[in-house]
Design a protein around this motif. Structure first.
Motif, PDB file in Angstrom:
ATOM      1  N   UNK A 155       0.857  -1.183   0.000  1.00 33.65           N
ATOM      2  CA  UNK A 155       0.000   0.000   0.000  1.00 33.65           C
ATOM      3  C   UNK A 155       0.895   1.236   0.000  1.00 33.65           C
ATOM      4  N   UNK A 156       0.307   2.395  -0.282  1.00 32.99           N
ATOM      5  CA  UNK A 156       1.085   3.636  -0.373  1.00 32.99           C
ATOM      6  C   UNK A 156       1.677   3.999   0.978  1.00 32.99           C
ATOM      7  N   UNK A 157       2.988   4.243   1.000  1.00 31.69           N
ATOM      8  CA  UNK A 157       3.615   4.706   2.239  1.00 31.69           C
ATOM      9  C   UNK A 157       3.400   6.208   2.343  1.00 31.69           C
ATOM     10  N   UNK A 158       3.120   6.644   3.588  1.00 33.99           N
ATOM     11  CA  UNK A 158       2.726   8.027   3.814  1.00 33.99           C
ATOM     12  C   UNK A 158       3.956   8.921   3.923  1.00 33.99           C
ATOM     13  N   UNK A 159       4.617   9.197   2.816  1.00 31.98           N
ATOM     14  CA  UNK A 159       5.808  10.051   2.809  1.00 31.98           C
ATOM     15  C   UNK A 159       5.617  11.107   1.712  1.00 31.98           C
TER      16      UNK A 159
ATOM     17  N   UNK B 139      16.954  -2.508 -11.598  1.00 30.61           N
ATOM     18  CA  UNK B 139      17.045  -1.150 -12.173  1.00 30.61           C
ATOM     19  C   UNK B 139      16.997  -0.117 -11.045  1.00 30.61           C
ATOM     20  N   UNK B 140      16.076  -0.321 -10.102  1.00 33.05           N
ATOM     21  CA  UNK B 140      15.986   0.623  -8.978  1.00 33.05           C
ATOM     22  C   UNK B 140      17.310   0.675  -8.211  1.00 33.05           C
ATOM     23  N   UNK B 141      17.913  -0.500  -8.004  1.00 32.25           N
ATOM     24  CA  UNK B 141      19.199  -0.540  -7.256  1.00 32.25           C
ATOM     25  C   UNK B 141      20.241   0.325  -7.952  1.00 32.25           C
ATOM     26  N   UNK B 142      20.248   0.243  -9.308  1.00 35.14           N
ATOM     27  CA  UNK B 142      21.222   1.022 -10.090  1.00 35.14           C
ATOM     28  C   UNK B 142      21.101   2.525  -9.810  1.00 35.14           C
ATOM     29  N   UNK B 143      19.866   2.971  -9.515  1.00 34.36           N
ATOM     30  CA  UNK B 143      19.644   4.400  -9.281  1.00 34.36           C
ATOM     31  C   UNK B 143      19.476   4.732  -7.795  1.00 34.36           C
ATOM     32  N   UNK B 144      19.836   3.775  -6.949  1.00 32.47           N
ATOM     33  CA  UNK B 144      19.838   4.029  -5.501  1.00 32.47           C
ATOM     34  C   UNK B 144      18.449   4.110  -4.877  1.00 32.47           C
ATOM     35  N   UNK B 145      17.416   3.576  -5.566  1.00 32.88           N
ATOM     36  CA  UNK B 145      16.066   3.579  -4.972  1.00 32.88           C
ATOM     37  C   UNK B 145      15.957   2.331  -4.085  1.00 32.88           C
ATOM     38  N   UNK B 146      15.916   2.591  -2.762  1.00 35.77           N
ATOM     39  CA  UNK B 146      15.971   1.461  -1.819  1.00 35.77           C
ATOM     40  C   UNK B 146      14.592   1.064  -1.290  1.00 35.77           C
ATOM     41  N   UNK B 147      13.682   2.058  -1.215  1.00 34.59           N
ATOM     42  CA  UNK B 147      12.352   1.744  -0.661  1.00 34.59           C
ATOM     43  C   UNK B 147      11.452   1.211  -1.771  1.00 34.59           C
ATOM     44  N   UNK B 148      11.473  -0.095  -1.926  1.00 28.50           N
ATOM     45  CA  UNK B 148      10.712  -0.713  -3.019  1.00 28.50           C
ATOM     46  C   UNK B 148       9.696  -1.688  -2.416  1.00 28.50           C
ATOM     47  N   UNK B 149       8.441  -1.521  -2.781  1.00 32.63           N
ATOM     48  CA  UNK B 149       7.353  -2.372  -2.260  1.00 32.63           C
ATOM     49  C   UNK B 149       6.758  -3.137  -3.432  1.00 32.63           C
ATOM     50  N   UNK B 150       6.392  -4.388  -3.212  1.00 33.70           N
ATOM     51  CA  UNK B 150       5.849  -5.165  -4.340  1.00 33.70           C
ATOM     52  C   UNK B 150       4.953  -6.303  -3.876  1.00 33.70           C
ATOM     53  N   UNK B 151       4.100  -6.755  -4.816  1.00 33.31           N
ATOM     54  CA  UNK B 151       3.348  -7.998  -4.670  1.00 33.31           C
ATOM     55  C   UNK B 151       3.670  -8.839  -5.895  1.00 33.31           C
ATOM     56  N   UNK B 152       4.299  -9.989  -5.658  1.00 32.61           N
ATOM     57  CA  UNK B 152       4.603 -10.888  -6.781  1.00 32.61           C
ATOM     58  C   UNK B 152       3.399 -11.785  -7.011  1.00 32.61           C
ATOM     59  N   UNK B 153       2.843 -11.763  -8.216  1.00 31.76           N
ATOM     60  CA  UNK B 153       1.667 -12.590  -8.525  1.00 31.76           C
ATOM     61  C   UNK B 153       2.127 -13.998  -8.870  1.00 31.76           C
TER      62      UNK B 153
END
Ligand SMILES: Cc1cc2nc3c(=O)[nH]c(=O)nc-3n(C[C@H](O)[C@H](O)[C@H](O)COP(=O)(O)OP(=O)(O)OC[C@H]3O[C@@H](n4cnc5c(N)ncnc54)[C@H](O)[C@@H]3O)c2cc1C
Ligand code: FES
Length: 369
Positions: free
Chosen positions: A232-236, A354-368
């Motif tokens: 769900x959306x993190x409140x930031x 790809x996110x790691x390459x750009x330093x995006x660490x806060x990644x949330x997911x649901x694998x179907x």
């Protein structure tokens, strides 16, 4: 004569053996009544032993998440067990980290209730309910994805966070002899409390999706259990970079509708949707309309295999390459970012890289899966 007698004798022996096995099974599996002590005596259930913990809890109205219907193939049904129920089974180990093994976290669908057991359950699990509803509409949104809209009847309201999922109960049909459950993300907004809308992609030969695509019809009574999940959306205030493919659209649609309704339009949102060709795209008009109302929202559909007749002038290539290109050249460099991913495990793993390459660490997911 001997030729005639032999098959009769064989069938009598095998029939007798089956009976003996059934009787022995009945005696051996008669575990009588067992206690399930939840959260240090906060709740003690007296139940019939012999069935898996997951199903027994569900029969008592306590619903532990289960995306695979108890087959030991999703790892969602983890429960902390505080008493000794024997070592982890080989079926549990692939889903457990070292720490989880040390803490005796177990797959509740794999633990058979043979003796009293003590477990810990988080408080929020007690709020999960089973809902009865009616199929209000069942529409094709692409050639292999159906939009299933369920009107809730009993109870007739659900409270959930945009992005969460429910388990759809599939009744026995044709050669499927037992009822089962599968996880589906809610695609409607939480404000629509009387409905649950799901987007269900047909998996050839799949039990639940074949039922929904080939057997379910408008007016049917259905059951869902939920809500579950941490997607769900993190409140930031971070920029949100969302990526989906196929029916992975479902929770993202819910999150975007919810943000729009609640006026959370100060945040920058990029929504990348990956498809093969134009026939895999859907809801494009709806997201173009949202772009008009919400200047910080950007919808980027991309086709990996556009057909000549698609006359496609949008982004092309794998969604990971498009994401990479945008992170490199379009999105602001110096703002904090969060990733929200939904779809196949392959797509999600590739996007995380790809996110790691750009330093995006806060990644949330649901694998179907
Ligand atoms: C948290 C969560 C949310 C989900 N949300 C959605 C959703 O919103 N929409 C949606 O369509 N699905 C969603 N899924 C997937 C869904 O739960 C089922 O796994 C999927 O629909 C297949 O179920 P089935 O009973 O038809 O197939 P099954 O009978 O379970 O599987 C049949 C065969 O297909 C394989 N298989 C299973 N899933 C897939 C797949 N996705 N692609 C290819 N092969 C597969 C299996 O390995 C098996 O061999 C979600 C899964 C999770 C864990
Ligand atoms: S319910 Fe899927 S592993 Fe237990």
């Amino acid at each position: 004569m001997t030729l005639l007698i032999a098959p009769i004798v064989v069938s009598l022996i095998s029939g007798g053996l089956a009976l003996v096995i059934a009787i022995v099974d009945g005696i051996v599996n008669n575990y009588g009544e067992v206690d399930i002590d939840i959260n240090d005596g906060k709740k003690v259930l007296k139940v019939k032993g012999g069935a898996p913990l997951l199903q027994t809890l569900s029969s008592q109205g306590i619903f532990v998440p289960s995306a695979c219907g108890g087959r030991g193939s999703c790892g969602a049904c983890k429960v902390k067990v505080l008493s000794d129920v024997g070592p982890h089974l080989p079926t549990e180990l692939p889903y457990m980290s070292k720490e989880e093994i040390q803490q005796n976290i177990r797959l509740s669908c794999q633990i058979k209730l043979k003796k009293p057991i003590k477990i810990y359950l988080p408080e929020e699990l007690f709020n999960i309910r089973k809902f009865k509803g009616i199929v209000e509409s069942l529409k094709d949104v692409t050639y292999d994805i159906k939009e299933l809209r369920i009107r809730l009847v009993e109870p007739n309201e659900i409270n959930f966070k945009a992005g969460q999922y429910v388990q759809l109960v599939i009744p026995p049909y044709e050669n499927v002899k037992e009822s089962t459950q599968r996880a589906y993300s809610i695609s409607s907004a939480p404000s629509d409390k009387n409905h649950v809308e799901l987007l269900i992609r047909l998996v050839p030969g799949g039990i639940a999706t074949t039922y929904v695509h080939k057997y379910m019809k408008e007016g049917d009574v259905v059951e869902v259990v939920g809500p579950f999940g941490e997607f769900y959306m993190r409140d930031t205030n971070a920029d949100m970079v969302m990526v989906a493919g196929g029916s992975g659209m479902a929770p993202i649609k819910s999150i975007i509708l919810d943000m729009l309704e609640r006026g959370i339009t100060n945040r920058n949102v990029w929504y990348f949707f990956g498809a093969r060709s134009k026939r895999d795209l859907y809801y494009v008009e709806m997201f173009r309309e949202i772009e008009k109302k919400w200047p910080n929202f950007h919808f980027i559909p991309a086709l990996s295999d556009p057909l000549p007749e698609d006359n496609w002038d949008g982004e092309t290539g794998l969604i990971t390459n498009v994401l990479d290109k945008y992170l490199q050249t379009v999105l602001p460099k110096d703002t904090p970012k969060e990733g929200y991913l939904c779809g196949s495990p392959g797509m999600i793993n590739a996007c995380i890289q790809v996110f790691e390459k750009y330093g995006v660490k806060d990644v949330y997911y649901d694998k179907f899966a």
